[in-house]
Design a protein around this motif. Structure first.
Motif, mmCIF file in Angstrom:
data_model
loop_
_atom_site.group_PDB
_atom_site.id
_atom_site.type_symbol
_atom_site.label_atom_id
_atom_site.label_comp_id
_atom_site.label_asym_id
_atom_site.label_seq_id
_atom_site.Cartn_x
_atom_site.Cartn_y
_atom_site.Cartn_z
ATOM 1 N N SER A 160 38.386 12.459 29.251
ATOM 2 C CA SER A 160 38.176 11.047 29.519
ATOM 3 C C SER A 160 39.476 10.440 30.004
ATOM 4 N N GLU A 161 39.375 9.329 30.742
ATOM 5 C CA GLU A 161 40.553 8.616 31.193
ATOM 6 C C GLU A 161 41.069 7.631 30.151
ATOM 7 N N LEU A 162 40.365 7.530 29.034
ATOM 8 C CA LEU A 162 40.773 6.601 27.989
ATOM 9 C C LEU A 162 42.006 7.154 27.280
ATOM 10 N N LYS A 163 43.103 6.395 27.362
ATOM 11 C CA LYS A 163 44.366 6.820 26.773
ATOM 12 C C LYS A 163 45.138 5.597 26.317
ATOM 13 N N GLN A 164 45.757 5.693 25.161
ATOM 14 C CA GLN A 164 46.548 4.602 24.610
ATOM 15 C C GLN A 164 47.906 5.150 24.183
ATOM 16 N N CYS A 165 48.982 4.489 24.644
ATOM 17 C CA CYS A 165 50.337 4.908 24.304
ATOM 18 C C CYS A 165 51.088 3.740 23.674
ATOM 19 N N TRP A 166 52.055 4.051 22.847
ATOM 20 C CA TRP A 166 52.849 3.034 22.173
ATOM 21 C C TRP A 166 54.221 3.628 21.829
ATOM 22 N N PRO A 167 55.246 2.767 21.711
ATOM 23 C CA PRO A 167 56.576 3.273 21.312
ATOM 24 C C PRO A 167 56.510 3.893 19.921
ATOM 25 N N VAL A 168 57.319 4.916 19.730
ATOM 26 C CA VAL A 168 57.316 5.585 18.428
ATOM 27 C C VAL A 168 57.690 4.574 17.347
ATOM 28 N N ALA A 169 57.015 4.667 16.214
ATOM 29 C CA ALA A 169 57.236 3.724 15.121
ATOM 30 C C ALA A 169 56.921 4.410 13.805
ATOM 31 N N GLY A 170 57.214 3.720 12.724
ATOM 32 C CA GLY A 170 56.864 4.229 11.405
ATOM 33 C C GLY A 170 57.751 5.369 10.954
#
Length: 251
Positions: A84-94
């Motif tokens: 699928s083209e569904l993709k979510q990215c975010w800066p590393v955290a936690g």
């Protein structure tokens, strides 16, 4: 006419190539990767609406078998639905961001990139293909910096690979410490291999440039044996007599 030594050519080619590969590895979020299946009743609700919006939720059976791919890099993490083209990215955290091993790897990689770039600039100045004689000391110093950069990046990659399954986990016996995602079985991903290849090329290129410290042995002047370098060969009146043949000295 000056012929650039093969070791310099090898170094000036391999070092930039290694720098590009390591930089590519550093900015991409595929240092480690894991897959898990996600059901409608389980965690991961942040993706369900997107999946349904793409028409993947028509059959409940296909949604229950939804396969998620989680990938982590040094500065970014991503979550993607497979096929699928569904993709979510975010800066590393936690916990992953606060892990001292991750911070160590980040620092080593940045230092390696800086040293390698500086070494390549010095090597280009030292090789001086447009002149008769290269600045061997400058080129070799650049090679030394490139070798140091390669060793630093190899150290960073070794630390990350050795602790790959434990980075960002408060309890090593558990999965990623994030209540939104189920347990993932992590393994090395593509960016890590790019980093290994780039680091090896840095070491090879820098080692080749280090051979620049070795000066060639030219014909010495009988009346000036203390001047063994190429300029002495060309300036010696006993060697460059008018009735002698003209020849080239490659340094």
């Amino acid at each position: 006419m000056m012929h650039t030594p093969a070791s310099m050519v090898m170094g000036i080619v391999f070092a930039p190539l290694g720098l590009v590969l390591l930089f590519t590895a550093a900015i991409t979020p595929q240092w480690r990767e894991g897959q898990t299946r996600l059901g409608m009743s389980g965690p991961g609700s942040l993706l369900r609406s997107g999946v349904k919006g793409q028409g993947m939720g028509a059959r409940s059976g296909s949604v229950e078998a939804l396969l998620l791919v989680r990938s982590d890099g040094l500065w970014e993490s991503c979550l993607q639905v497979e096929h699928s083209e569904l993709k979510q990215c975010w800066p590393v955290a936690g916990p992953y961001q606060r892990d001292p091993r991750v911070r160590l790897v980040q620092g080593l990689v940045l230092t390696s990139l800086f040293l390698c770039g500086t070494g390549i600039v010095l090597a280009c100045i030292g090789v001086r293909c447009w002149t008769d004689l290269p600045l061997r000391g400058v080129a070799a110093t650049g090679g030394l910096l490139v070798v140091m950069a390669g060793l630093l990046s190899l150290t960073a990659l070794g630390v990350y690979t050795h602790n790959l399954g434990r980075l960002g986990m408060e309890d090593p016996r558990q999965g990623i410490n994030n209540s939104r995602f189920p347990h993932l079985s992590l393994h090395p991903a593509g960016s890590l291999y790019f980093g290994w290849l780039g680091s090896c090329l840095q070491v090879l290129g820098g080692s080749a440039l280090l051979f620049s410290f070795k000066r060639p042995r030219c014909q010495t002047c009988p009346s000036c044996p203390e001047l063994p370098d190429c300029p002495a060969c060309r300036s010696c009146p006993e060697i460059n007599k008018p009735d002698t043949d003209v020849y080239e000295v490659s340094c």
